[in-house]
Design an enzyme around this catalytic site. Structure first.
Site, PDB file in Angstrom:
ATOM      1  N   LYS A   1     -13.670  -3.070 -42.006  1.00  0.00           N
ATOM      2  CA  LYS A   1     -12.942  -2.187 -42.265  1.00  0.00           C
ATOM      3  C   LYS A   1     -14.077  -0.202 -42.964  1.00  0.00           C
ATOM      4  O   LYS A   1     -14.792  -0.524 -43.122  1.00  0.00           O
ATOM      5  CB  LYS A   1     -12.399  -1.835 -44.380  1.00  0.00           C
ATOM      6  CG  LYS A   1     -11.576  -0.968 -44.431  1.00  0.00           C
ATOM      7  CD  LYS A   1     -10.892  -1.314 -46.290  1.00  0.00           C
ATOM      8  CE  LYS A   1     -10.397  -0.847 -46.623  1.00  0.00           C
ATOM      9  NZ  LYS A   1      -9.990  -1.241 -48.119  1.00  0.00           N
TER      10      LYS A   1
ATOM     11  N   SER B   1      -4.829  -1.164 -48.704  1.00  0.00           N
ATOM     12  CA  SER B   1      -5.187   0.119 -47.989  1.00  0.00           C
ATOM     13  C   SER B   1      -6.239  -0.857 -46.745  1.00  0.00           C
ATOM     14  O   SER B   1      -5.398   0.728 -46.216  1.00  0.00           O
ATOM     15  CB  SER B   1      -6.302   0.877 -48.963  1.00  0.00           C
ATOM     16  OG  SER B   1      -7.202  -0.321 -48.641  1.00  0.00           O
TER      17      SER B   1
ATOM     18  N   SER C   1      -5.424  -4.846 -51.490  1.00  0.00           N
ATOM     19  CA  SER C   1      -6.061  -3.871 -50.912  1.00  0.00           C
ATOM     20  C   SER C   1      -6.018  -5.433 -49.147  1.00  0.00           C
ATOM     21  O   SER C   1      -5.499  -4.636 -48.399  1.00  0.00           O
ATOM     22  CB  SER C   1      -6.415  -2.814 -50.310  1.00  0.00           C
ATOM     23  OG  SER C   1      -5.945  -1.705 -51.173  1.00  0.00           O
TER      24      SER C   1
HETATM   25  N1  GLN Z   1      -2.719  -0.272 -54.168  1.00  0.00           N
HETATM   26  C1  GLN Z   1      -3.885  -0.281 -54.822  1.00  0.00           C
HETATM   27  C2  GLN Z   1      -3.979   1.508 -55.012  1.00  0.00           C
HETATM   28  O1  GLN Z   1      -3.560   2.378 -54.080  1.00  0.00           O
HETATM   29  C3  GLN Z   1      -5.007  -0.951 -54.251  1.00  0.00           C
HETATM   30  C4  GLN Z   1      -5.919  -0.657 -53.526  1.00  0.00           C
HETATM   31  C5  GLN Z   1      -6.870  -1.325 -52.813  1.00  0.00           C
HETATM   32  O2  GLN Z   1      -7.100  -2.525 -53.764  1.00  0.00           O
HETATM   33  N2  GLN Z   1      -7.519  -0.605 -52.678  1.00  0.00           N
HETATM   34  O3  GLN Z   1      -4.763   0.917 -56.211  1.00  0.00           O
END
Ligand code: GLN
Length: 501
Positions: free
Chosen positions: A75, A150, A174
């Protein structure tokens, strides 16, 4: 074996071939590069690739190391020396990481080859990868839908056979949520199990890196490599790392699994609910006992997560000021103008929204009412899990209330996007570990299959147990053997998603 058969292998299967010298590391990389060339135009999982360097590493690869010669996608929020590390943000557009994150160093020591950086929501803020400032990544099961986020690029690459495994990060879901939406395995380690040194920080009290793979065993293999103490990260726990493959294969007799009654809410898609009910019945047939448990503060999880995550993000992202690295506005008239324009030009809308929200909840006069209160709720949520784990070994739930959704469906309404985290935020606040693995399919009107993810949560540092339970489920079902219909037809349709920026 043809190219797409090879790139569909699990890491464990690939290693067996490499160790028997039936294939060389160079050939593996070449086949992977071909697969990426053939399918990436339909998926767009990668932000950058470095096969020249990967091939150089392949020359030295020792296939007898734990991950010897295995290419792994990373990532784009994790530093890999010399490679871009953009977090899918304009503010880091031309930035290259000057050093390896600890988990990359550990991957290399285990023999793995990081060869490319994957797309993501900007600074990991989102649940669909639509917040990338670079491009949309498509779900390999249905290119009109999001891969989740994400870590959407990592999940899509593993699903599409363009990575044997990948690293993602999980702050509030994410790793688990994109794994669910893309039909792969995603593991979020307990907070402190894995070093954060060399990750671009989003919310430092929540962020954890972890694997996305096609099998539970592969997740254990990657976790073996990246877990463990790090003197460079004081929040990384000083605990020895067990062999996470050791208990794979043990049966489930006597295992107690909790179904949190608060998780069976309205708004879960009927196919998702049916798949979870079926999974619970399947666990019973494997000898586990299913017990209803209660996590009474569940309804406050999303609100307190977004307060804490945004508060920490507003502080962490203050470093992007255009002074030492990253985007810098041209011809500023003074220092304030330099800061204002650099950040206005560099950050996308969701990142700005969170910086503003986070600054607000930390501001004097509001700190007690919002931030301090969210921390108190966090303690209550942690206690909910402690009480539940006094009765059961693990919890089961859906990972996401819905399967992969179409582009644009949630991106116009931030609250709708936040609600995608309903089953993942609480575990992050509590610092416990969790996995998502395939447990069924929903069907679209167009007749496409959309994967459904089962989430298993375990107490802090109980990753071995969660992997054992997940493995028993996986090995007695067929879901993980299904492959998305990608790269099989030459005239695969290229969609035109309506990105809402
Ligand atoms: N969807 C969550 C957010 O937008 C989790 C994001 C993540 O785990 N990086 O914060």
């Amino acid at each position: 074996m043809n190219g797409s058969d090879l790139t569909a292998l699990s890491i464990a299967e690939l290693q067996a071939l490499l160790r028997r010298r039936e294939i060389s590391t160079r050939e593996v990389l070449e086949k992977l590069r071909d697969r990426i060339a053939a399918t990436e135009p339909q998926i767009d999982a990668y932000l950058s690739l470095d096969f020249d360097e990967a091939l150089r590493q392949a020359e030295r690869a020792d296939v007898n190391l734990p991950l010897g010669g295995v290419p792994i996608a990373i990532k784009d929020i994790i530093s890999v020396a010399g490679q871009p590390c953009t977090c899918a943000s304009r503010i880091l557009q031309n930035y290259r990481a000057p050093y390896d994150a600890t988990i990359i160093r550990k991957l290399r020591e285990a023999g793995a080859i990081p060869f490319g950086k994957t797309n993501m929501d900007e600074f990991a803020m989102g649940a669909s990868t639509e917040n990338s400032s670079v491009k949309l990544t498509r779900n390999p099961w249905d290119p009109s839908r999001v891969p989740g986020g994400s870590s959407g690029g990592s999940a899509a690459a593993v699903a599409a056979g363009t990575a044997f495994g990948a690293l993602g990060t999980d702050t509030g879901g994410s790793i688990r949520q994109p794994a669910a939406l893309s039909g792969v395995v995603g593991f979020k380690p307990s907070y402190g199990r894995v070093s954060r040194f060399g990750l671009v920080a989003f919310a430092s009290s929540l962020d954890q890196a972890g694997p996305l793979t096609r099998t539970v065993r592969d997740a254990a293999l990657l976790l073996n490599a990246i877990a463990g103490p790090d003197p460079r990260d004081s929040t990384c726990l000083n605990e020895v790392v067990p062999d996470y493959t050791a208990d794979l294969g043990r049966d489930l007799r006597g295992v107690r699994l909790g179904l949190p009654k608060e998780y069976m809410i309205e708004g879960i898609a009927p196919e998702v609910r049916a798949a979870i009910d079926q999974a619970a019945a399947h666990f019973t047939s494997l000898g586990a006992e299913i017990i209803e448990v209660s996590l009474p503060h569940t309804e406050y999880a999303i609100a307190s997560y977004y307060m804490i995550a945004c508060a920490e993000a507003s502080a962490n992202l203050a470093r992007f000021d255009g002074v030492r690295f990253g985007h810098r506005a041209e011809n500023p008239s003074n220092l304030l103008d330099h800061y204002n324009r650099t950040r206005a030009e560099g950050f996308g809308p969701e990142v700005k929204r969170r910086i503003i929200l986070g600054t607000y909840v930390l501001s004097s006069g509001y700190y007690e009412a919002y931030y301090a209160r969210a921390q108190k709720v966090r303690t209550l949520i942690r206690r909910d899990f402690a009480d539940a784990f006094a009765k059961v070994d693990a919890l089961i739930s859906p990972t996401s209330p819905v399967p992969a959704f179409p582009f644009g469906e949630r991106s116009s309404d931030p609250l709708q996007m936040y609600l995608a985290d309903i089953f993942t935020n609480a575990a992050s606040l509590a610092g416990i570990c969790g996995i998502s693995l395939p447990c069924g399919f929903a069907k679209t009107e167009g007749g496409r299959q959309l994967p459904i993810g089962l989430q298993l949560l375990g107490k802090a540092l109980d990753e071995g147990r969660i992997l054992q339970i997940a493995h028993a489920y996986e090995q007695s079902t067929e879901w993980h053997k299904q492959r998305p219909p990608i790269g099989e037809t030459s005239n695969a349709q290229r969609p035109t998603p309506n990105a809402q920026r």
